[in-house]
Design a protein around this motif. Structure first.
Motif, PDB file in Angstrom:
ATOM      1  N   SER A  62      39.274  47.931  39.324  1.00 15.84           N
ATOM      2  CA  SER A  62      38.721  49.229  39.669  1.00 15.84           C
ATOM      3  C   SER A  62      38.152  49.200  41.082  1.00 15.84           C
ATOM      4  O   SER A  62      37.475  48.247  41.470  1.00 15.84           O
ATOM      5  CB  SER A  62      37.617  49.614  38.669  1.00 15.84           C
ATOM      6  N   GLU A 104      35.851  45.826  37.484  1.00 10.14           N
ATOM      7  CA  GLU A 104      36.848  45.778  36.420  1.00 10.14           C
ATOM      8  C   GLU A 104      36.643  46.978  35.499  1.00 10.14           C
ATOM      9  O   GLU A 104      35.518  47.405  35.232  1.00 10.14           O
ATOM     10  CB  GLU A 104      36.726  44.484  35.621  1.00 10.14           C
ATOM     11  N   TRP A 105      37.748  47.547  35.034  1.00  2.53           N
ATOM     12  CA  TRP A 105      37.741  48.634  34.061  1.00  2.53           C
ATOM     13  C   TRP A 105      38.770  48.267  32.996  1.00  2.53           C
ATOM     14  O   TRP A 105      39.949  48.506  33.149  1.00  2.53           O
ATOM     15  CB  TRP A 105      38.089  49.951  34.729  1.00  2.53           C
ATOM     16  N   GLY A 106      38.298  47.640  31.913  1.00  5.63           N
ATOM     17  CA  GLY A 106      39.226  47.103  30.931  1.00  5.63           C
ATOM     18  C   GLY A 106      40.069  46.019  31.565  1.00  5.63           C
ATOM     19  O   GLY A 106      39.539  45.074  32.173  1.00  5.63           O
ATOM     20  N   ASN A 107      41.393  46.141  31.461  1.00  2.00           N
ATOM     21  CA  ASN A 107      42.283  45.165  32.087  1.00  2.00           C
ATOM     22  C   ASN A 107      42.796  45.636  33.446  1.00  2.00           C
ATOM     23  O   ASN A 107      43.770  45.087  33.972  1.00  2.00           O
ATOM     24  CB  ASN A 107      43.462  44.860  31.162  1.00  2.00           C
ATOM     25  N   TRP A 113      46.820  48.269  37.858  1.00  2.00           N
ATOM     26  CA  TRP A 113      47.416  47.280  36.983  1.00  2.00           C
ATOM     27  C   TRP A 113      48.530  46.576  37.760  1.00  2.00           C
ATOM     28  O   TRP A 113      48.609  46.706  38.983  1.00  2.00           O
ATOM     29  CB  TRP A 113      47.964  47.961  35.738  1.00  2.00           C
TER      30      TRP A 113
END
Length: 936
Positions: free
Chosen positions: A526, A520-523, A625
């Motif tokens: 990744s 995960e990279w923020g929302n 996203w």
């Protein structure tokens, strides 16, 4: 640039307008929810496979976990897996163009997940059952849509619509690709107007070496079209790809048995004729594949194909020179070709999936191309031009005529073997490969027998029609002695006997390993990927030439002719009788004696050996996203080069071996954006960097001196300090995928080039060779390549009844280029840049019948430079070809088909500087084939 920007905006506006029409079509497409088979697995994961009703694996299906940022695309075996999901209830959607979408519920617990088998159904909007290429092209378009970077993909089914004999000819159907031909057949590929060496070629990801010792460009006429499962043209490379791809990567995808369910047994046979010479042709192909083991987790697929064509080619060539501001013909050669070309290809692939977490494969591809030809030539050498002579009309006061018979065979081979595997661990995927590829070109014989006309007459020439100039042999009083070249037999006497033997080889070992880690990279979700690769390449070229110029006891010309005359271009010219074909067998023992001597200069100057080792590492991250994906990262490559050649003095015939070394390190950043709008339009943008390494022959440390004793001799020299050409590339693309099956796209590109390479002429200043004329490859300062492309292909399945079988394709690419020439002497276009390239096609598919009429065109482009006199640059003129194919399905097993190529009977024209100064005019005629396919 302002004009380019306007054109790009106009093309995008046109695409937007077209999208407005097709949006109505998509809105009318009904998406049904269809149940999928499912079973529980002992891992907190969602996995599965997507197949067609026939069991064919569907690559490029988009699998989305609704309400999350997780989206994956199926691989070549139609498989997908989504690991690392928290326990919970999910909705899973499957989106594949041309088939009904599916949405199902999925459950993941702390220790278990689910595995699905999605068997998609064709969209109900297709009111007739179709054969032809629609299923295959659906798979290709879905693979293109799912890609994170900019690429074009076409399937073998789609390419099967065209009568293409080799991979080069298949490539011309892709937007942005155009081909260069030899003897009427496609040979090399220019991508987006770039020089041939700016694109690399791979088979299943293995970068292929080149059979030709003079270039890195791969002779794609060597590889039969029948080995293709799909063609991928990557136009914006990512960090995990080899960096020697300024224009892009051409990847030939072959098939594996695990790509479909059930046994694969198919074959075809075809016979045909070529218009010129009434030569026969044939083509056969067979494929067998099956799954083995209790779980059918072992797959073996083998294929074989063989083809041959016999044709006649009419050819006339002229070279020109400039004298005090006036262009004059220097040499004219009539070349009457009788050519037999054969291709043989074989592929084998073994896949093994011992568990869902491991996959191994072993593959091999073999291609062989043989060109076997006889060439009857008439050579005219002009001299002592009389007053008033120019490029259109004039008189050569002393003209030499030579009749030459050449027999040549050359054989190209390309082999590529690869072993690889992939392992899924708890929080990482590891994949690796080891590959060995080898390309070779051999001339087992290249033989010449030459006779010369003895009178050296005056000749008047008239190039008012530059494609078909006329000639008159004059006497001293300007009376016309003859207007043909059918000289009395007694006027021709023996001149020389020559043989050449040569070969080149290019081989490479490569080893690669890649690691992929989800997170995960923020929302955003990744996918971090990094790896390393080592490429070890070796190349050599060698040629030997032998000649007898004494000819003691040589036969008279009357004794070596046959009962056939050279009458090229439908009899427009009459060049006298042809010569015997087996002159080596008849007279070899006569000529190969003490007077049969090596041509040392010609034998030594083209010889070299070289090695090139490249060590690469990269890192990249993919952030996803809901509708947006961003890929960014960088690659670094360190290259070490060694070379060995000769320093040769033609006056003393002394050769001295010389060696050289060089190395450099380059850094390649890139970033790619993919964003899908709610209406299905996919927007893409990319920045990438790449290089093009110099040809091995240009870097070889050869040094050839001629005419030293005059004090103003010539030097031909390699350049061991050549830098690779480096490029920054910028791409924009908009794509709209139309249901049930179609695509509208428009894009623009710009490439900023540093250190483009040209073979330059200059003058030595100072030192031992002061004033000598020198030819050497040189780096120029900078250049640019830019353009735009538009593409529209669509089936009209929404139309009622009979009309639903129609479809069409239309694509257009506009390119422009400009580059500095060395030493600040001016600017030029890059070799291979055609401003206009397009394809037009109309097709029809029904339950039993399929047909397509296709037209391909590329406009003129520069082929070779004369840096000392741009007025003598060599250009290819524009050329278009029309092809037709049709097939009829007799039953579920057998289909008959027919193919016709070059229906437009187009010809190939090259010229020097101006269209009125023809350099080469070649005609090939039409060709036809009929055959039958079987699918068991």
């Amino acid at each position: 640039m302002r004009t380019f920007a306007k054109r790009a905006l106009v093309s995008l506006a046109v695409a937007a307008a077209l999208t407005g029409y097709t949006a109505t079509v998509q809105a009318q497409t009904q998406v049904n929810t269809v149940a999928a088979s499912v079973q529980t697995i002992n891992a907190p994961s969602i996995r599965g496979q997507v197949v067609s009703p026939e069991g064919q694996a569907l690559q490029g299906a988009l699998i989305r976990v609704l309400g999350t940022n997780r989206e994956v695309a199926t691989d070549r075996q139609g498989r997908f897996r989504i690991d690392g999901l928290p326990a919970g209830n999910y909705e899973l959607s499957v989106d594949f163009i041309g088939y009904e979408n599916q949405t199902v519920a999925a459950v993941v617990t702390a220790n278990a997940g689910q595995e699905f088998l999605f068997e998609l159904e064709q969209l109900a909007v297709e009111r007739i059952q179709v054969v032809g290429s629609r299923g295959g092209q659906a798979r290709a378009l879905n693979a293109q849509r799912a890609s994170d970077n900019i690429k074009s993909v076409v399937s073998s089914d789609f390419l099967g619509r065209f009568p293409d004999a080799n991979v080069a000819e298949s490539m011309q159907r892709i937007p942005g690709a155009s081909i260069q031909r030899d003897q009427g057949e496609g040979k090399y590929v220019n991508v987006r107007g770039a020089p041939l060496e700016y694109a690399n070629v791979s088979i299943d990801g293995i970068v292929l070496p080149s059979p030709d010792g003079s270039t890195r460009a791969v002779d794609l006429d060597t590889i039969p079209a029948d080995v293709i499962a799909a063609l991928e043209l990557t136009k914006a490379i990512t960090p995990d790809m080899d960096a020697d791809a300024i224009a892009g990567n051409i990847n030939i995808v072959t098939q594996g048995a695990l790509d479909s369910r059930g046994r694969i047994m198919r074959g075809s046979v075809a016979m045909g004729r070529n218009e010129k010479g009434n030569g026969d042709s044939h083509r056969v192909a067979a494929t067998f594949g099956d799954r083995f083991g209790e779980r059918e987790n072992i797959g073996l697929l083998v294929s074989f194909n063989d083809s041959e064509t016999n044709r006649v080619t009419d050819n006339i060539e002229h070279t020109w020179f400039e004298d005090d501001g006036v262009f004059l013909p220097e040499v004219t050669e009539f070349k009457d070709y009788e050519v037999k070309r054969s291709r043989t290809g074989a592929t084998a692939r073994l896949d093994f999936r011992p568990t869902d977490d491991a996959h191994f494969f072993l593959s091999h591809t073999y291609s062989r191309f043989e060109d076997y030809e006889y060439r009857d030539s008439l050579v005219i050498e002009y001299d002592r031009f009389e007053a008033g002579s120019n490029s259109v009309t004039g008189v050569s006061g002393r003209t030499t005529f030579e009749k030459e018979m050449r027999h040549r065979t050359f054989v190209n081979r390309i082999n590529a073997t690869q072993f690889g595997g992939r392992h899924f661990l708890d929080n990482m995927t590891i994949d690796y490969s080891a590959a060995y590829s080898r390309a070779s070109q051999k001339y087992p014989d290249r033989d010449y027998l030459l006779y010369r006309e003895s009178s050296r007459p005056r000749v008047a020439y008239d190039y008012s029609n530059p494609d078909f100039p006329t000639y008159q042999v004059l006497d001293s009083n300007n009376n016309v002695v003859r207007s043909d070249f059918n000289f009395p037999l007694e006027d021709l006497s023996w001149r020389r006997y020559e043989r050449r033997f040569g070969e080149s080889e290019d081989k490479e070992q490569s080893y690669a390993i890649n690691f992929t880690m989800p997170g995960e990279w923020g929302n955003a979700f990744s996918t971090f990927r990094f790896g390393a690769k080592m490429r070890l390449r070796e190349k050599f070229s060698d040629e030997d030439r032998m000649r007898n110029s004494v000819g003691a006891g040589a036969p008279a010309f009357a004794d070596i002719i046959i009962d056939r005359h050279s009458r090229p271009f439908d009899g427009f010219y009459h060049n006298g009788p042809k010569m015997i074909r087996d002159y080596v067998a008849r007279y070899g023992s006569l000529f190969e004696n003490e007077d049969y001597l090596p041509r040392v200069a010609a034998s030594v100057t083209g010889d070299y050996t070289a090695s090139e080792d490249t060590y690469a590492a990269y890192a990249m991250n993919t952030l996803a996203w809901d509708n947006t994906t961003v890929v960014f990262g960088a690659r670094v490559e360190h290259t070490k080069i060694t070379g060995d050649a000769f320093e040769f003095d033609a006056d003393t015939e002394e050769a001295m071996p010389v060696s050289a070394k060089n190395d450099y390190t380059k850094f390649f950043p890139s970033a790619h954006l993919r964003h899908e709008l709610d209406n299905g339009i996919v927007l893409r943008a990319a920045y990438s960097t790449a290089l093009s390494r110099p040809n091995f022959t240009d870097m070889a440390p050869y040094f050839v001196i001629e005419d030293r004793e005059t004090g103003v001799g010539t030097i031909d020299i390699g350049n061991t300090d050549l830098k690779p050409t480096f490029a920054h590339s910028f791409d924009l693309m908009a794509e709209y995928y139309i249901e049930p099956l179609g695509l509208i796209s428009a894009g623009a590109f710009y490439k900023d080039l540093k250190d483009p390479i040209f073979k330059a002429r200059s003058t030595f200043v100072g030192g031992e060779f002061d004033g000598f004329r020198m030819t050497r490859p040189e780096n120029a300062n900078s250049g640019e390549l830019y353009g735009f492309e538009v593409n529209w292909q669509q089936t009209l399945a929404n139309l009622p009844g009979f009309w639903s079988g129609f479809g069409f394709l239309a694509n257009y690419t506009h390119t422009q280029s400009s580059a500095d020439l060395p030493f600040g002497i001016g600017k030029t276009d890059l070799a291979g840049t055609s401003k206009h390239t397009y394809n037009l096609g109309l097709n029809y598919d029904s339950e039993r019948f399929s047909a397509q009429l296709a037209y391909n065109y590329r406009s003129e482009f520069i082929d070779a430079y004369d840096t000392a006199n741009p007025g003598l640059n060599v250009y290819w003129d524009g050329r278009g070809t029309m092809d037709f194919t049709a097939s009829y399905k007799i039953n579920d097993m057998f289909t008959v088909f027919t193919e016709a190529s070059n229906l437009s009977n187009s010809r190939a024209i090259r010229y020097q500087g101006d269209r009125t100064r023809v350099y080469e005019h070649e005609q090939f005629g039409r060709a036809w084939q009929v055959g039958i396919r079987a699918n068991f």
